[in-house]
Write a protein that holds these residues in place. Structure first.
Motif, PDB file in Angstrom:
ATOM      1  N   THR A   2       0.830  -1.196   0.000  1.00 51.82           N
ATOM      2  CA  THR A   2       0.000   0.000   0.000  1.00 51.82           C
ATOM      3  C   THR A   2       0.873   1.259   0.000  1.00 51.82           C
ATOM      4  O   THR A   2       1.855   1.347   0.723  1.00 51.82           O
ATOM      5  CB  THR A   2      -0.899   0.007   1.243  1.00 51.82           C
ATOM      6  OG1 THR A   2      -1.692  -1.184   1.245  1.00 51.82           O
ATOM      7  CG2 THR A   2      -1.805   1.215   1.267  1.00 51.82           C
ATOM      8  N   ASP A  17     -11.905   7.446  -1.819  1.00 54.58           N
ATOM      9  CA  ASP A  17     -13.068   6.568  -1.705  1.00 54.58           C
ATOM     10  C   ASP A  17     -13.719   6.710  -0.338  1.00 54.58           C
ATOM     11  O   ASP A  17     -14.930   6.544  -0.194  1.00 54.58           O
ATOM     12  CB  ASP A  17     -12.652   5.113  -1.920  1.00 54.58           C
ATOM     13  CG  ASP A  17     -12.150   4.855  -3.334  1.00 54.58           C
ATOM     14  OD1 ASP A  17     -12.769   5.363  -4.281  1.00 54.58           O
ATOM     15  OD2 ASP A  17     -11.126   4.166  -3.483  1.00 54.58           O
ATOM     16  N   ALA A 111     -10.513  -0.894  -1.640  1.00 56.08           N
ATOM     17  CA  ALA A 111     -10.654   0.506  -2.059  1.00 56.08           C
ATOM     18  C   ALA A 111      -9.343   1.010  -2.661  1.00 56.08           C
ATOM     19  O   ALA A 111      -8.262   0.475  -2.384  1.00 56.08           O
ATOM     20  CB  ALA A 111     -11.055   1.370  -0.878  1.00 56.08           C
ATOM     21  N   LYS A 112      -9.442   2.073  -3.457  1.00 56.53           N
ATOM     22  CA  LYS A 112      -8.244   2.628  -4.092  1.00 56.53           C
ATOM     23  C   LYS A 112      -7.531   3.629  -3.201  1.00 56.53           C
ATOM     24  O   LYS A 112      -6.303   3.649  -3.138  1.00 56.53           O
ATOM     25  CB  LYS A 112      -8.620   3.290  -5.419  1.00 56.53           C
ATOM     26  CG  LYS A 112      -9.077   2.306  -6.492  1.00 56.53           C
ATOM     27  CD  LYS A 112      -9.374   3.012  -7.801  1.00 56.53           C
ATOM     28  CE  LYS A 112      -9.792   2.005  -8.880  1.00 56.53           C
ATOM     29  NZ  LYS A 112     -10.098   2.699 -10.167  1.00 56.53           N
ATOM     30  N   LYS A 113      -8.294   4.484  -2.501  1.00 56.81           N
ATOM     31  CA  LYS A 113      -7.650   5.515  -1.695  1.00 56.81           C
ATOM     32  C   LYS A 113      -8.509   5.868  -0.497  1.00 56.81           C
ATOM     33  O   LYS A 113      -9.728   5.969  -0.604  1.00 56.81           O
ATOM     34  CB  LYS A 113      -7.395   6.780  -2.528  1.00 56.81           C
ATOM     35  CG  LYS A 113      -6.649   7.883  -1.780  1.00 56.81           C
ATOM     36  CD  LYS A 113      -6.343   9.063  -2.700  1.00 56.81           C
ATOM     37  CE  LYS A 113      -5.569  10.151  -1.964  1.00 56.81           C
ATOM     38  NZ  LYS A 113      -5.229  11.285  -2.852  1.00 56.81           N
ATOM     39  N   LYS A 155     -10.295  -9.753  -1.638  1.00 59.36           N
ATOM     40  CA  LYS A 155     -10.036  -8.337  -1.853  1.00 59.36           C
ATOM     41  C   LYS A 155      -8.560  -8.009  -1.742  1.00 59.36           C
ATOM     42  O   LYS A 155      -7.860  -8.539  -0.879  1.00 59.36           O
ATOM     43  CB  LYS A 155     -10.824  -7.495  -0.846  1.00 59.36           C
ATOM     44  CG  LYS A 155     -12.328  -7.556  -1.046  1.00 59.36           C
ATOM     45  CD  LYS A 155     -13.051  -6.629  -0.071  1.00 59.36           C
ATOM     46  CE  LYS A 155     -14.548  -6.659  -0.307  1.00 59.36           C
ATOM     47  NZ  LYS A 155     -15.279  -5.775   0.631  1.00 59.36           N
ATOM     48  N   GLU A 156      -8.093  -7.138  -2.613  1.00 61.96           N
ATOM     49  CA  GLU A 156      -6.728  -6.669  -2.558  1.00 61.96           C
ATOM     50  C   GLU A 156      -6.596  -5.620  -1.443  1.00 61.96           C
ATOM     51  O   GLU A 156      -7.583  -5.032  -1.008  1.00 61.96           O
ATOM     52  CB  GLU A 156      -6.335  -6.047  -3.904  1.00 61.96           C
ATOM     53  CG  GLU A 156      -6.287  -7.050  -5.056  1.00 61.96           C
ATOM     54  CD  GLU A 156      -5.224  -8.107  -4.866  1.00 61.96           C
ATOM     55  OE1 GLU A 156      -4.181  -7.809  -4.252  1.00 61.96           O
ATOM     56  OE2 GLU A 156      -5.441  -9.243  -5.340  1.00 61.96           O
ATOM     57  N   LEU A 158      -6.002  -2.148   0.562  1.00 58.10           N
ATOM     58  CA  LEU A 158      -6.233  -0.734   0.289  1.00 58.10           C
ATOM     59  C   LEU A 158      -5.024  -0.181  -0.453  1.00 58.10           C
ATOM     60  O   LEU A 158      -3.879  -0.339  -0.011  1.00 58.10           O
ATOM     61  CB  LEU A 158      -6.427   0.004   1.618  1.00 58.10           C
ATOM     62  CG  LEU A 158      -6.526   1.531   1.592  1.00 58.10           C
ATOM     63  CD1 LEU A 158      -7.726   1.979   0.770  1.00 58.10           C
ATOM     64  CD2 LEU A 158      -6.624   2.050   3.015  1.00 58.10           C
ATOM     65  N   ALA A 159      -5.237   0.444  -1.604  1.00 57.54           N
ATOM     66  CA  ALA A 159      -4.126   0.801  -2.487  1.00 57.54           C
ATOM     67  C   ALA A 159      -3.327   2.011  -2.014  1.00 57.54           C
ATOM     68  O   ALA A 159      -2.096   2.033  -2.114  1.00 57.54           O
ATOM     69  CB  ALA A 159      -4.645   1.052  -3.902  1.00 57.54           C
ATOM     70  N   GLU A 160      -4.009   3.047  -1.505  1.00 53.01           N
ATOM     71  CA  GLU A 160      -3.291   4.266  -1.098  1.00 53.01           C
ATOM     72  C   GLU A 160      -3.855   4.828   0.190  1.00 53.01           C
ATOM     73  O   GLU A 160      -5.074   4.909   0.361  1.00 53.01           O
ATOM     74  CB  GLU A 160      -3.362   5.325  -2.197  1.00 53.01           C
ATOM     75  CG  GLU A 160      -2.573   6.588  -1.858  1.00 53.01           C
ATOM     76  CD  GLU A 160      -2.659   7.664  -2.933  1.00 53.01           C
ATOM     77  OE1 GLU A 160      -2.247   8.810  -2.651  1.00 53.01           O
ATOM     78  OE2 GLU A 160      -3.150   7.367  -4.042  1.00 53.01           O
TER      79      GLU A 160
END
Length: 507
Positions: A2, A17, A111-113, A155-156, A158-160
């Motif tokens: 992340t 998000d 979620a992405k961010k 689920k991957e 949280l990206a950021e």
């Protein structure tokens, strides 16, 4: 991994998000923690009342989701409980912030961010939030795929993560963020290793993993294979590993800051699978034994972290790697092993194998005369009975050093407890035919294991033993920033000890 950023934007103005806010138990009900003022304003000052209507009480670990109102650019507001509001108007404890951030990051998997608007009053708070969020975002998906992964059931992470209140151009905040990333990544490195099944992680492949990381981070590595171990007289490591088709290894991985610098030697138990050997474990006790190398994973990760942080101390890791299996070549109960130190040990129980590999590594590490040796091991079920699943025991041949480790662990949020080494338990290790046995009295078994290891510490060397059998592998539901599976227990404590040594504050 992340991504982490710092931002001075308000909680309402940053596009994401979700925006994470803190809530706590006040004397008259739920209160919104600092950092979330802009979000509260968007709710016309009624965020706490709205959350209470939804059942929120502000307890630690509590999470409440609600749609963001007009004026907040994030789609979702995620309120996470912080427990009791500070009575004196001060800030929340660092561990409270870590756990809250971890809960939020776990909740937002996929979620992405996310913008974290938790109460941050300085660089230390920023580091706490960042560390907790990065650890909480961890997901082990290496063995998940196919339709389940494609469908979104897996689920991957949280990206950021954007930590609000952090000042990206301020040196102290930048350093705090960089430390958080380094430490979290290394804890997660240890978690990954612990979670890898034993058919893919065995002594040779573990050693190769260390060699690859050493090239990347400028570390020196020495690997002793079964031939070198036999020639060198490492009877403990060979005695444990001789029953397996996957032969043992002793791996030395070293970060060198320079001459005349403080020198710490970390030693990790690396039993990549523990069947118990001829003293076979009963049914129901084998399924998670891939985690018996958690000590070696923690030591390896801590050495890499020391290098990445550029600490002004020399840190050497010793990974005693073996697979404990029953076979026609396995050590039998009643056999006598000649250890690297020259002492002989009668093996009364082949499932008390960790102390045997550690003993050889402790002796070898002592030859380099470090300022201190700390071994880390999932060593005894007795320690779990004594301290539970979340606390590791600390034993040492120096009371002040044991206290320093306990305090360092508390500082970084790892639960530990000082344990004694009662002299009267040593007699239980007496053997009628060898210098000592590998088992003693049943009661106080965790302490007896520490007493056994102490026998192999060279005169004049400060030593400590961390029994992480409880917290190393978590089988229950995730909590705070702790996932199911490998936890990376003790990595943060070891890194903190190396920092203290570098600052001249440990010895």
């Amino acid at each position: 991994m992340t991504a982490l950023t710092l931002s001075t934007s308000s909680a309402a103005s940053l596009r994401a998000d979700a925006v994470v806010v803190g809530v706590a138990k006040g004397p008259k009900g739920l209160v919104v923690a600092s950092g979330a003022e802009a979000v509260d304003q968007a709710f016309d000052g009624k965020l706490a009342a709205t959350l209470e209507t939804l059942g929120a009480a502000g307890g630690e670990g509590e999470v409440t989701k609600l749609p963001a109102p007009a004026g907040v650019k994030a789609a979702v507001v995620l309120a996470v409980g912080l427990g009791e509001a500070p009575a004196d108007g001060g800030g929340h404890a660092a561990e409270t912030l870590r756990r809250a951030a971890g809960v939020a990051a776990r909740t937002l998997a996929g979620a992405k961010k996310a913008a974290f608007a938790l109460p941050v009053s300085g660089a230390q708070d920023t580091e706490a939030v960042a560390t907790g969020a990065l650890l909480g975002a961890y997901v082990f998906t290496s063995y998940r795929g196919g339709k389940e992964k494609a469908s979104g059931a897996v689920k991957e992470p949280l990206a950021e993560i954007a930590v609000l209140g952090g000042k990206p151009r301020d040196k102290a905040f930048k350093a705090a963020a960089e430390r958080a990333v380094t430490v979290a990544e290394e804890v997660n490195r240890a978690r990954d290793l612990i979670n890898i099944p034993s058919n893919d992680l065995f002594p040779k492949s573990f050693a190769e993993t260390v060699q690859a990381a050493a090239k990347e981070h400028g570390l020196k590595v020495e690997v002793l294979d079964e031939k070198a171990l036999t020639k060198g007289g490492y009877g403990g490591i060979m005695g444990v590993g001789q029953g397996s088709a996957n032969p043992p290894r002793l791996v030395k991985v070293a970060y060198t800051a320079g001459r005349n610098k403080p020198h710490l030697a970390f030693i990790g138990k690396g039993i990549t699978y523990d069947s118990g050997g001829i003293s076979l474990k009963p049914a129901g006790h084998n399924e998670t034994m891939k985690c018996d190398m958690s000590g070696a994973a923690a030591v390896f990760a801590a050495v890499v972290a020391a290098a990445r942080l550029g600490l002004d101390a020399n840190v050497t890791g010793w990974l005693a790697l073996a697979e404990n299996m029953p076979s026609g070549t396995a050590t039998r109960p009643g056999d006598v092993l000649r250890m690297y130190s020259g002492k002989t040990v009668e093996v009364l129980n082949t499932d008390a194998e960790g102390r045997l590999v550690l003993a050889d590594a402790i002796t070898r590490a002592g030859e380099e005369k470090p300022d201190a040796i700390i071994d880390v091991a999932t060593l005894t079920g007795a320690m779990v009975l004594a301290l539970g699943d979340r606390t590791f025991g600390v034993m040492a041949n120096d009371d002040a050093f044991r206290t320093a480790i306990h305090e360092a662990a508390g500082e970084v949020g790892e639960a530990s407890w000082p344990m004694p080494l009662p002299a009267e338990l040593r007699k239980g290790l007496d053997s009628p035919i060898a210098d000592m046995a590998n088992m003693g009295e049943r009661m106080g078994g965790g302490l007896t294991a520490g007493i056994f290891l102490k026998e192999f510490v060279a005169e004049g060397i400060t030593w400590a033993h961390l029994d992480i059998a409880g917290p190393a592998f978590h089988e229950g539901a995730p909590y705070g920033y702790t996932p199911k599976g490998g936890t990376g227990s003790s990595v943060r404590t070891l890194v903190r000890l190396a920092e203290l040594a570098a600052a001249g504050e440990l010895f």
